[in-house]
Design a protein around this motif. Structure first.
Motif, PDB file in Angstrom:
ATOM      1  N   ALA B  34       0.835  -1.209   0.000  1.00 38.25           N
ATOM      2  CA  ALA B  34       0.000   0.000   0.000  1.00 38.25           C
ATOM      3  C   ALA B  34       0.869   1.259   0.000  1.00 38.25           C
ATOM      4  N   LEU B  35       1.962   1.222   0.750  1.00 46.62           N
ATOM      5  CA  LEU B  35       2.857   2.385   0.820  1.00 46.62           C
ATOM      6  C   LEU B  35       3.419   2.732  -0.559  1.00 46.62           C
ATOM      7  N   GLY B  36       3.757   1.713  -1.324  1.00 45.14           N
ATOM      8  CA  GLY B  36       4.284   1.934  -2.672  1.00 45.14           C
ATOM      9  C   GLY B  36       3.270   2.590  -3.582  1.00 45.14           C
ATOM     10  N   LEU B  37       2.011   2.388  -3.293  1.00 44.86           N
ATOM     11  CA  LEU B  37       0.975   2.940  -4.161  1.00 44.86           C
ATOM     12  C   LEU B  37       0.463   4.306  -3.704  1.00 44.86           C
ATOM     13  N   VAL B  38       0.391   4.523  -2.386  1.00 43.96           N
ATOM     14  CA  VAL B  38      -0.150   5.801  -1.915  1.00 43.96           C
ATOM     15  C   VAL B  38       0.916   6.761  -1.386  1.00 43.96           C
ATOM     16  N   GLY B  39       2.094   6.241  -1.087  1.00 40.63           N
ATOM     17  CA  GLY B  39       3.198   7.119  -0.673  1.00 40.63           C
ATOM     18  C   GLY B  39       2.962   7.852   0.633  1.00 40.63           C
ATOM     19  N   ASN B  40       2.197   7.275   1.522  1.00 41.53           N
ATOM     20  CA  ASN B  40       1.903   7.929   2.798  1.00 41.53           C
ATOM     21  C   ASN B  40       1.748   6.841   3.864  1.00 41.53           C
ATOM     22  N   LYS B  41       2.585   6.925   4.900  1.00 43.05           N
ATOM     23  CA  LYS B  41       2.634   5.841   5.899  1.00 43.05           C
ATOM     24  C   LYS B  41       1.315   5.642   6.649  1.00 43.05           C
ATOM     25  N   ASP B  42       0.718   6.759   7.097  1.00 37.64           N
ATOM     26  CA  ASP B  42      -0.516   6.639   7.878  1.00 37.64           C
ATOM     27  C   ASP B  42      -1.634   6.006   7.048  1.00 37.64           C
ATOM     28  N   ASP B  43      -1.729   6.470   5.801  1.00 40.37           N
ATOM     29  CA  ASP B  43      -2.781   5.925   4.938  1.00 40.37           C
ATOM     30  C   ASP B  43      -2.499   4.475   4.571  1.00 40.37           C
ATOM     31  N   ALA B  44      -1.222   4.164   4.350  1.00 39.61           N
ATOM     32  CA  ALA B  44      -0.862   2.778   4.010  1.00 39.61           C
ATOM     33  C   ALA B  44      -1.235   1.845   5.168  1.00 39.61           C
ATOM     34  N   TYR B  45      -1.049   2.323   6.401  1.00 41.55           N
ATOM     35  CA  TYR B  45      -1.416   1.536   7.586  1.00 41.55           C
ATOM     36  C   TYR B  45      -2.932   1.289   7.610  1.00 41.55           C
ATOM     37  N   ASP B  46      -3.686   2.364   7.415  1.00 43.79           N
ATOM     38  CA  ASP B  46      -5.155   2.240   7.439  1.00 43.79           C
ATOM     39  C   ASP B  46      -5.641   1.328   6.305  1.00 43.79           C
ATOM     40  N   ILE B  47      -5.050   1.508   5.127  1.00 42.77           N
ATOM     41  CA  ILE B  47      -5.457   0.690   3.975  1.00 42.77           C
ATOM     42  C   ILE B  47      -5.139  -0.783   4.231  1.00 42.77           C
ATOM     43  N   SER B  48      -3.986  -1.039   4.833  1.00 45.11           N
ATOM     44  CA  SER B  48      -3.629  -2.443   5.102  1.00 45.11           C
ATOM     45  C   SER B  48      -4.648  -3.075   6.050  1.00 45.11           C
ATOM     46  N   GLN B  49      -5.087  -2.293   7.057  1.00 39.93           N
ATOM     47  CA  GLN B  49      -6.072  -2.834   8.009  1.00 39.93           C
ATOM     48  C   GLN B  49      -7.422  -3.063   7.326  1.00 39.93           C
ATOM     49  N   GLU B  50      -7.819  -2.107   6.500  1.00 36.17           N
ATOM     50  CA  GLU B  50      -9.092  -2.242   5.795  1.00 36.17           C
ATOM     51  C   GLU B  50      -9.044  -3.457   4.862  1.00 36.17           C
ATOM     52  N   ALA B  51      -7.867  -3.684   4.261  1.00 36.71           N
ATOM     53  CA  ALA B  51      -7.721  -4.838   3.348  1.00 36.71           C
ATOM     54  C   ALA B  51      -7.950  -6.150   4.111  1.00 36.71           C
ATOM     55  N   PHE B  52      -7.418  -6.234   5.339  1.00 42.12           N
ATOM     56  CA  PHE B  52      -7.630  -7.451   6.135  1.00 42.12           C
ATOM     57  C   PHE B  52      -9.103  -7.616   6.527  1.00 42.12           C
ATOM     58  N   LEU B  53      -9.746  -6.489   6.833  1.00 42.95           N
ATOM     59  CA  LEU B  53     -11.176  -6.574   7.176  1.00 42.95           C
ATOM     60  C   LEU B  53     -11.973  -7.097   5.988  1.00 42.95           C
ATOM     61  N   ARG B  54     -11.580  -6.669   4.796  1.00 44.81           N
ATOM     62  CA  ARG B  54     -12.275  -7.161   3.590  1.00 44.81           C
ATOM     63  C   ARG B  54     -12.007  -8.639   3.366  1.00 44.81           C
ATOM     64  N   VAL B  55     -10.787  -9.062   3.683  1.00 47.06           N
ATOM     65  CA  VAL B  55     -10.481 -10.496   3.567  1.00 47.06           C
ATOM     66  C   VAL B  55     -11.415 -11.278   4.486  1.00 47.06           C
ATOM     67  N   TYR B  56     -11.566 -10.777   5.715  1.00 47.31           N
ATOM     68  CA  TYR B  56     -12.417 -11.474   6.691  1.00 47.31           C
ATOM     69  C   TYR B  56     -13.874 -11.518   6.225  1.00 47.31           C
ATOM     70  N   ARG B  57     -14.349 -10.376   5.735  1.00 47.87           N
ATOM     71  CA  ARG B  57     -15.760 -10.297   5.345  1.00 47.87           C
ATOM     72  C   ARG B  57     -16.043 -10.986   4.012  1.00 47.87           C
ATOM     73  N   SER B  58     -15.024 -11.022   3.128  1.00 47.67           N
ATOM     74  CA  SER B  58     -15.249 -11.578   1.787  1.00 47.67           C
ATOM     75  C   SER B  58     -14.590 -12.941   1.603  1.00 47.67           C
ATOM     76  N   ALA B  59     -14.183 -13.561   2.695  1.00 45.95           N
ATOM     77  CA  ALA B  59     -13.467 -14.851   2.579  1.00 45.95           C
ATOM     78  C   ALA B  59     -14.288 -15.886   1.812  1.00 45.95           C
ATOM     79  N   HIS B  60     -15.612 -15.815   1.943  1.00 38.54           N
ATOM     80  CA  HIS B  60     -16.473 -16.793   1.268  1.00 38.54           C
ATOM     81  C   HIS B  60     -16.411 -16.664  -0.257  1.00 38.54           C
ATOM     82  N   THR B  61     -15.922 -15.518  -0.741  1.00 43.85           N
ATOM     83  CA  THR B  61     -15.853 -15.326  -2.202  1.00 43.85           C
ATOM     84  C   THR B  61     -14.487 -15.723  -2.765  1.00 43.85           C
TER      85      THR B  61
END
Lengths: 147, 182
Positions: B34-61
């Motif tokens: 995420a950091l490589g794509l957005v170039g901002n540490k705080d946002d990369a952290y938040d995006i990484s967490q949101e990505a895991f939440l999506r994995v949890y919620r969308s695991a069935h897909t």
């Protein structure tokens, strides 16, 4: 040199060419100074990027990563239940409200018509908004990640 | 040791322990991608967490015939894309690099000569001026050190396209750096 052959320069500096492709490019490099200059430019770029790395986060943030994520997960579930409850209660309330409105003979006809129009307007707007969101979703080239 | 696939299969059943193992394994990978794509540490952290939440919620897909990382990467890439669109909209289409520390000089690499801070700044700015697709391929090859086969897998594109995209992305990056230097 054709454009697609120039693309071999990328594979050349990354060591990703086959022997045949490498030999082909090396023989071209000997007779094409423009291509050689391009290669030098890429090498320089690779050298610069090779000297840097991505920043990291402090250890304490990594240690608390799971706790922070777990809290968000719990909160997400909380919002889902809250939304379900709110939808059920609001729907029931609206049903009772309109039922009373139509049954009550004391309520003036104009109020009944006004409230019905208001209800229909809100319903149409919500359906329209929903359709727009679905349309935007279908055209989103990145939507497949949610599947 | 459990494989990624078996972990996701367990997450499908709501197994939080399996989710925790997967998070532990990929948290830094997710952050850096995420950091490589957005170039901002705080946002990369938040995006990484949101990505895991999506994995949890969308695991069935998740299609268990496919490897996990490309699927996960697509989620991260999508989130970064959305984030950048919102950010660009907010800043009236100018992408401001407000976190210049997302790239650091690698002092731990003694074989390399020291790069000047000025050159680093040029590189940071030029990277954030690249298109999303160009920054993506540069990030994966230059900063994640992935092979062409690995990039082809993660981006679901042919190997030849990886080479082609890298060629044009590097041309643009070099041009942007030159322009900024001038």
């Amino acid at each position: 040199m054709p454009k697609d052959k120039r693309e071999l320069l990328a594979g050349y500096i990354d060591g990703e060419l086959s022997d045949k492709e490498r030999q082909e490019l090396e023989s071209e490099l000997k007779k094409n100074p423009e291509l050689k200059a391009e290669l030098e430019e890429f090498k320089k770029l690779k050298e610069v990027t090779g000297m840097v790395r991505y920043a990291d986060l402090p250890d304490e943030i990594w240690e608390n990563y799971w706790q922070s994520l777990y809290r968000k997960l719990e909160r997400g579930l909380g919002w889902i239940f809250l939304s379900i409850g709110a939808i059920i209660l609001i729907s029931l309330g609206l049903y009772q409200f309109f039922k009373q409105l139509y049954i009550d003979s004391q309520t003036p006809l104009m109020v009944k018509i006004g409230m019905t129009a208001l209800g229909l307007g809100v319903a149409i707007l919500l359906v329209s908004l929903g359709r727009e969101r679905i349309f935007a979703y279908k055209r989103d080239r990145y939507r497949e990640v949610k599947k | 040791m459990e494989t990624d696939k078996s972990l996701v299969m367990n997450i499908k059943t709501g197994d939080k322990k399996a989710f925790g193992i997967l998070v532990e394994k990929y948290k830094k990978v997710a952050f850096r991608l995420a950091l490589g794509l957005v170039g901002n540490k705080d946002d990369a952290y938040d995006i990484s967490q949101e990505a895991f939440l999506r994995v949890y919620r969308s695991a069935h897909t998740y299609d268990t015939k496919q490897p996990f990382l490309p699927w996960f990467y697509t989620i991260i890439s999508n989130l970064c894309h959305t984030w950048l669109k919102k950010r660009q909209h907010r800043l009236n289409n100018t992408l401001d690099v407000d976190d210049s520390s997302f790239l650091l000089i690698d002092y731990g690499n003694p074989e390399k000569t020291m790069v000047k801070e000025e050159t680093m700044e040029l590189l940071r700015k030029a990277l954030m001026e690249l298109s999303f697709e160009d920054r993506e391929i540069i990030s994966l090859q230059h900063f994640r050190g992935m092979s062409y086969d690995e990039i082809a897998d993660i981006l679901k594109i042919p190997r030849g396209t990886v080479m082609s995209r890298l060629y044009y992305a590097r041309k643009k990056l070099a041009k942007l750096m030159k322009e900024q230097y001038a």
